[in-house]
Design a protein around this motif. Structure first.
Motif, PDB file in Angstrom:
ATOM      1  N   GLY A   1      40.173  36.666  16.630  1.00 26.02           N
ATOM      2  CA  GLY A   1      40.481  36.656  18.050  1.00 26.02           C
ATOM      3  C   GLY A   1      39.583  35.698  18.819  1.00 26.02           C
ATOM      4  O   GLY A   1      38.474  35.403  18.408  1.00 26.02           O
ATOM      5  N   THR A   2      40.100  35.241  19.941  1.00 26.30           N
ATOM      6  CA  THR A   2      39.324  34.380  20.821  1.00 26.30           C
ATOM      7  C   THR A   2      38.713  35.225  21.928  1.00 26.30           C
ATOM      8  O   THR A   2      39.444  35.912  22.639  1.00 26.30           O
ATOM      9  CB  THR A   2      40.242  33.322  21.452  1.00 26.30           C
ATOM     10  N   PRO A   3      37.398  35.175  22.090  1.00 25.45           N
ATOM     11  CA  PRO A   3      36.771  35.954  23.161  1.00 25.45           C
ATOM     12  C   PRO A   3      37.215  35.442  24.525  1.00 25.45           C
ATOM     13  O   PRO A   3      37.412  34.247  24.715  1.00 25.45           O
ATOM     14  CB  PRO A   3      35.273  35.706  22.956  1.00 25.45           C
ATOM     15  N   PHE A   4      37.352  36.365  25.460  1.00 22.71           N
ATOM     16  CA  PHE A   4      37.803  35.996  26.789  1.00 22.71           C
ATOM     17  C   PHE A   4      37.329  37.063  27.755  1.00 22.71           C
ATOM     18  O   PHE A   4      37.025  38.182  27.356  1.00 22.71           O
ATOM     19  CB  PHE A   4      39.334  35.913  26.812  1.00 22.71           C
ATOM     20  N   SER A   5      37.243  36.696  29.042  1.00 25.82           N
ATOM     21  CA  SER A   5      36.771  37.663  30.030  1.00 25.82           C
ATOM     22  C   SER A   5      37.689  37.725  31.244  1.00 25.82           C
ATOM     23  O   SER A   5      38.319  36.734  31.617  1.00 25.82           O
ATOM     24  CB  SER A   5      35.369  37.279  30.516  1.00 25.82           C
ATOM     25  N   TYR A   6      37.746  38.885  31.834  1.00 24.39           N
ATOM     26  CA  TYR A   6      38.478  39.065  33.077  1.00 24.39           C
ATOM     27  C   TYR A   6      37.575  39.765  34.078  1.00 24.39           C
ATOM     28  O   TYR A   6      36.777  40.630  33.712  1.00 24.39           O
ATOM     29  CB  TYR A   6      39.738  39.909  32.842  1.00 24.39           C
ATOM     30  N   ALA A   7      37.734  39.378  35.341  1.00 27.46           N
ATOM     31  CA  ALA A   7      36.944  40.006  36.399  1.00 27.46           C
ATOM     32  C   ALA A   7      37.602  41.317  36.809  1.00 27.46           C
ATOM     33  O   ALA A   7      38.779  41.555  36.529  1.00 27.46           O
ATOM     34  CB  ALA A   7      36.843  39.088  37.605  1.00 27.46           C
ATOM     35  N   ARG A   8      36.845  42.142  37.474  1.00 28.33           N
ATOM     36  CA  ARG A   8      37.336  43.401  38.027  1.00 28.33           C
ATOM     37  C   ARG A   8      38.617  43.146  38.835  1.00 28.33           C
ATOM     38  O   ARG A   8      38.669  42.242  39.668  1.00 28.33           O
ATOM     39  CB  ARG A   8      36.228  43.961  38.933  1.00 28.33           C
ATOM     40  N   GLU A   9      39.635  43.946  38.562  1.00 24.81           N
ATOM     41  CA  GLU A   9      40.922  43.879  39.271  1.00 24.81           C
ATOM     42  C   GLU A   9      41.750  42.644  38.944  1.00 24.81           C
ATOM     43  O   GLU A   9      42.775  42.401  39.574  1.00 24.81           O
ATOM     44  CB  GLU A   9      40.736  43.977  40.790  1.00 24.81           C
TER      45      GLU A   9
END
Lengths: 232, 232
Positions: free
Chosen positions: B40-48
């Motif tokens: 998998g490729t790491p990724f980030s999402y912000a709150r909401e």
DNA sequence: CGTCCAATTGAGCCACGTCAACCGCTGTGG
DNA sequence: CCACAGCGGTTGACGTGGCTCAATTGGACG
């Protein structure tokens, strides 16, 4: 709630019968259609007869040939939630794991094909195609369950009943006229309402010209108006 | 309802990143654990932040590494039903078919692993083992969805909240003390209630000694009493 | 024609929704 | 350091959709 009629015969008896080949009609998924080695054993259940109970060992899976079946769960105090109706062609009882986590009962006199679960599961571990079909089936059931979730969590009685009738109409070939195979109690326990509310809601929808009733079970839909009730 | 934060970057950008191998911890199913070729490729999402929307092409699937995610559906008038929360280790977005039939959003700043759906589906058509794991995953989700169905259709506000808290406690390791990762609105939209009813029900349960609150999100359960509320 | 049970209808009630005020924390700007 | 704005959460007052309890109707079957 869930009156048990006397079984005509037992699944054990069914297992000892000589399997006869018949072709299933109107199936929702093609599963088993292309598995000629998986032949179901014909079997019958009387109206209100239990097919299997929650917690029982899941030895068989079933395809409805004629009639209709409901799957449900009950709380200890008798509150009941029906999670699905299975009409002609649909497969049920395939609840991975060693035991059924629902109870299934025949709505009316019902003919089914019974398949042993074990050989199918073994086939799945060998054939990616079979496994994919099982996956696909589970996914379709999941989508249905989540639609029901939205219905129960966020919709009014009118919207629930309207959506339900549209759904049933679709399963009967979108003719707009059909006889409901289930009682008001079944509908209520599917939609998370009481029979009185279901009945009153039928009356309201009829007043609004969204449907016509004849003799309780026979229904004719005014699809445009019903769809308007559901919107979205 | 579903406020969209500014994305830090897009999935398209993620796709062009160099994949790094990391091992996922606390996964519910072993899927991908024994598929070393699926990185998998790491990724980030912000709150909401929205991860994907209903109707979008389903190109990726996701595993939560840290943080939490909600999946939901909305009606045209804004009524929302959350169908599930995904905590660290759980896989989501795997909704067979070409498009997502939910919207997924990050509850808090969340790190995930992204996988392309296509290669996994292709693997499933070749490997019975992979297909069986997908089946198993779908089945687990199905069971959850049907439990929710019973909750929404037949249980009172107190029973819903109590069952929910026991469930969350279980996912956090049954310590009896934890911080809820979601707002009252999220809880309400999961349980088919309003925020006011959720809040009042928290107060009732606290009065009855079934839990203690600290600062809104921090909860300590009195498990025996909570379980007594749920019974069955 | 009578029995039985599903379905309908009515009257009143209550759990939960609605609307609104208020609290308390957090972050921000002066 | 304080003032204040914003937001999540709580609480109160009141409204209402659906539930409860009860009586009645109607269709199927003997």
């Amino acid at each position: 709630m869930g009156i048990k009629a006397t079984p005509r015969s037992t699944p054990a008896a069914a297992r000892s019968r000589t399997p006869r080949s018949i072709h299933a009609s109107g199936h929702r998924t093609g599963l088993f259609a292309d598995c000629p080695d998986l032949i179901g054993t014909p079997f019958s259940y009387a109206r209100e007869e239990e097919i299997y109970g929650e917690g029982e060992e899941a030895e068989f899976v079933y395809r409805v040939v004629e009639g209709a079946v409901r799957s449900h769960k009950v709380l200890s105090d008798g509150r009941r939630q029906i999670t699905g109706f299975h009409l002609a062609g649909s497969l049920f009882g395939f609840e991975q794991g060693e035991v059924h986590w629902h109870t299934a009962e025949a709505l009316s006199d019902t003919r089914v094909l019974i398949f042993q679960r074990r050989p199918i599961e073994r086939a799945a571990t060998r054939s990616a195609e079979v496994a994919c079909q099982l996956w696909s089936m589970a996914t379709a059931n999941l989508r249905d369950a989540q639609d029901l979730t939205l219905l129960l969590g966020r919709r009014s009685a009118q919207e629930r009943l309207a959506a339900f009738l549209i759904e049933v109409d679709g399963r009967f070939g979108r003719t707009g006229t059909f006889a409901l195979p289930m009682t008001r109690r079944d509908i209520a326990d599917y939609l998370g309402l009481t029979i009185e509310t279901v009945s009153r809601t039928f009356s309201q929808l009829e007043e609004e010209g969204a449907l016509r009733r004849a003799g309780g079970r026979q229904i004719t839909l005014h699809r445009a108006r019903l769809r308007h009730v559901v919107e979205t």
